[in-house]
Design an enzyme around this catalytic site. Structure first.
Site, PDB file in Angstrom:
ATOM      1  N   HIS A  90     -14.492  -2.204   2.135  1.00 11.19           N
ATOM      2  CA  HIS A  90     -14.474  -3.054   3.329  1.00 11.19           C
ATOM      3  C   HIS A  90     -14.264  -2.237   4.608  1.00 11.19           C
ATOM      4  CE1 HIS A  90     -14.054  -5.867   0.067  1.00 11.19           C
ATOM      5  NE2 HIS A  90     -14.157  -6.910   0.890  1.00 11.19           N
ATOM      6  N   PHE A 121      -6.077  -1.022   5.386  1.00 12.36           N
ATOM      7  CA  PHE A 121      -4.727  -0.894   4.836  1.00 12.36           C
ATOM      8  C   PHE A 121      -4.506   0.470   4.195  1.00 12.36           C
ATOM      9  CE2 PHE A 121      -5.745  -5.562   4.032  1.00 12.36           C
ATOM     10  CZ  PHE A 121      -5.373  -5.922   5.314  1.00 12.36           C
ATOM     11  N   GLU A 163       0.806  -1.220   0.000  1.00  9.86           N
ATOM     12  CA  GLU A 163       0.000   0.000   0.000  1.00  9.86           C
ATOM     13  C   GLU A 163       0.839   1.271   0.000  1.00  9.86           C
ATOM     14  OE1 GLU A 163      -2.807  -3.166   0.985  1.00  9.86           O
ATOM     15  OE2 GLU A 163      -0.789  -2.678   1.699  1.00  9.86           O
ATOM     16  N   ASP A 202     -14.123 -11.313   8.676  1.00  9.76           N
ATOM     17  CA  ASP A 202     -12.692 -11.001   8.611  1.00  9.76           C
ATOM     18  C   ASP A 202     -12.145 -10.552   9.962  1.00  9.76           C
ATOM     19  OD1 ASP A 202     -12.816 -11.659   5.987  1.00  9.76           O
ATOM     20  OD2 ASP A 202     -12.420  -9.664   5.197  1.00  9.76           O
TER      21      ASP A 202
END
Length: 306
Positions: free
Chosen positions: A104, A78, A53, A112
Site C-alpha cells: 500500500h 506504518f 509495528e 484511504d
C-alpha cells in the site's frame, strides 16, 4: 495483464515455505498485505503482532539474531513511518537480517487518503546505513525480489503496491540487487523510472518515438544501492535525463539520481514525482492524474528538456 505487486508478494512467500528459516510477521493486516498466503501453508511460522509495528520490528530483530529470516509486513506508512526508530536502531544499526516488506505504498492506495499514502518512505529508508531499498516495477520483479531478499544477508526494505499494474517482464527475467535494467534504447533522452512509473515510461517512449524523439528507458528497482555506473554511463552518452516515481521528488529516485549526476556527470535533469505535498482521498486513476504521474506528463517533461 495487470497484477498488484502485493499479490506477487503473497505468492512469493508461499514459494519460500520450504526454507524453514523464513518466518513472517504482520501487524494485523495480513489479508490486505497478502502475507496471509504464508499463514495458509505455514501457520506455525506466521506471527500476527497486532496493531504494533514497533513491537513487530523488535521481534523480527530478535528472530534474526536466532538465525531466522523474518519478513516484517505492514502498510508502508506504518512500516517506514511508525516503526522508523526500531528499524534504524534495532535492525539496521546491528545490521540484522530483517526484511521489511511493506504494501500500500504511494498514492495508488487511493481512497484511504493522505494519512495512509506513503510518499516519503523511500527517502526515510535510503537514509539509513546498511539498508537496501527495493521498489519493483511489476509483479514478476516483485516475486523475484522477495526470493533475492532471502539470499541476501542484511536489512532490506521492499515496497509493494495495492493497485493492479501492468506486467512488463517475462518469467525468465533475472533480477539482481543493485542493478538497473535497460528496457528500451534511444539516443535523445534517458528516462529513469521506478515502480509503477516504469510501464508508463515505456508507453511514453512509444509516443515520443512517433515524434522522432527516441528515449532510453531504464528500470531502477533498487533505489539503494543505486546502479551509478549505468546511470552515469548513459547520462554521459545521452545528456538529458528525466526521472519518474510514485513518491516525493524529495529524497526518492529523483534525488538519488540528481546526487549522482551532480557529482559525476552534470546533466540536464527533470524529476517527475509528487512535489512536496501530501496525498488525498480519490481513486488511484484520479490521483495519478492530479499529481502528474501519467504517460502524458512524462511526454511533456521530455519535450521540455529536449
Amino acid at each position: 495483464m495487470n497484477i498488484a505487486t502485493r499479490e506477487a508478494y503473497g505468492e512469493a512467500l508461499k514459494e519460500l515455505v520450504s526454507n524453514e528459516n523464513v518466518v513472517v510477521l504482520d501487524a494485523d493486516l495480513a489479508k490486505a498485505t497478502k502475507s496471509i498466503e504464508f499463514k495458509k501453508v505455514a501457520p506455525e511460522r506466521f506471527f500476527d503482532m497486532g496493531i504494533s509495528e514497533a513491537d513487530m520490528i523488535g521481534t523480527a530483530a530478535g528472530l534474526a539474531t536466532c538465525g531466522k529470516i523474518p519478513f516484517a509486513t505492514t502498510f508502508a506508512m506504518f512500516g517506514a513511518g511508525r516503526a522508523f526508530e526500531q528499524i534504524r536502531n534495532s535492525v539496521a544499526y546491528p545490521n540484522l537480517n530483517v526484511k521489511i516488506a511493506v504494501t500500500h505504498a504511494g498514492v495508488t492506495v487511493g481512497e484511504d487518503g493522505g494519512s495512509h499514502q506513503a510518499i516519503e518512505d523511500i527517502s526515510l529508508m535510503r537514509g539509513i546505513p546498511n539498508m537496501v531499498v527495493i521498489n519493483p516495477a511489476d509483479a514478476v520483479e516483485a516475486k523475484k525480489a522477495v526470493h533475492a531478499a532471502v539470499e541476501y544477508y542484511g536489512p532490506m526494505y521492499i515496497r509493494f503496491g495495492r493497485a493492479a499494474t501492468p506486467v512488463i517482464h517475462n518469467e525468465d527475467y533475472e533480477f539482481k540487487i543493485g542493478k538497473g535494467e535497460v528496457l528500451r534504447e534511444g539516443k535523445d533522452v534517458l528516462i529513469v523510472a521506478t515502480g509503477i512509473m516504469v510501464s508508463k515510461s515505456l508507453e511514453a517512449a512509444e509516443i515520443l518515438s512517433k515524434e522522432n524523439i527516441e528515449a532510453t528507458v531504464v528500470n531502477i528497482s533498487t533505489i539503494k544501492p543505486l546502479d551509478t555506473d549505468l546511470i552515469v554511463s548513459l547520462a554521459n552518452k545521452i545528456g538529458k535525463v528525466v526521472t519518474a516515481e510514485e513518491h516525493s521528488i524529495i529524497g526518492g529516485l529523483g534525488s538519488a539520481v540528481a546526487e549522482v549526476l551532480s557529482e559525476q556527470c552534470p546533466t540536464k535533469l527533470k524529476r517527475i514525482g509528487i512535489s512536496d505535498m501530501f496525498g488525498q482521498s480519490g481513486t488511484p486513476e484520479a490521483l495519478l492524474e492530479y499529481y502528474g504521474l501519467t504517460v502524458n506528463k512524462i511526454v511533456e517533461e521530455v519535450k521540455s528538456i529536449y
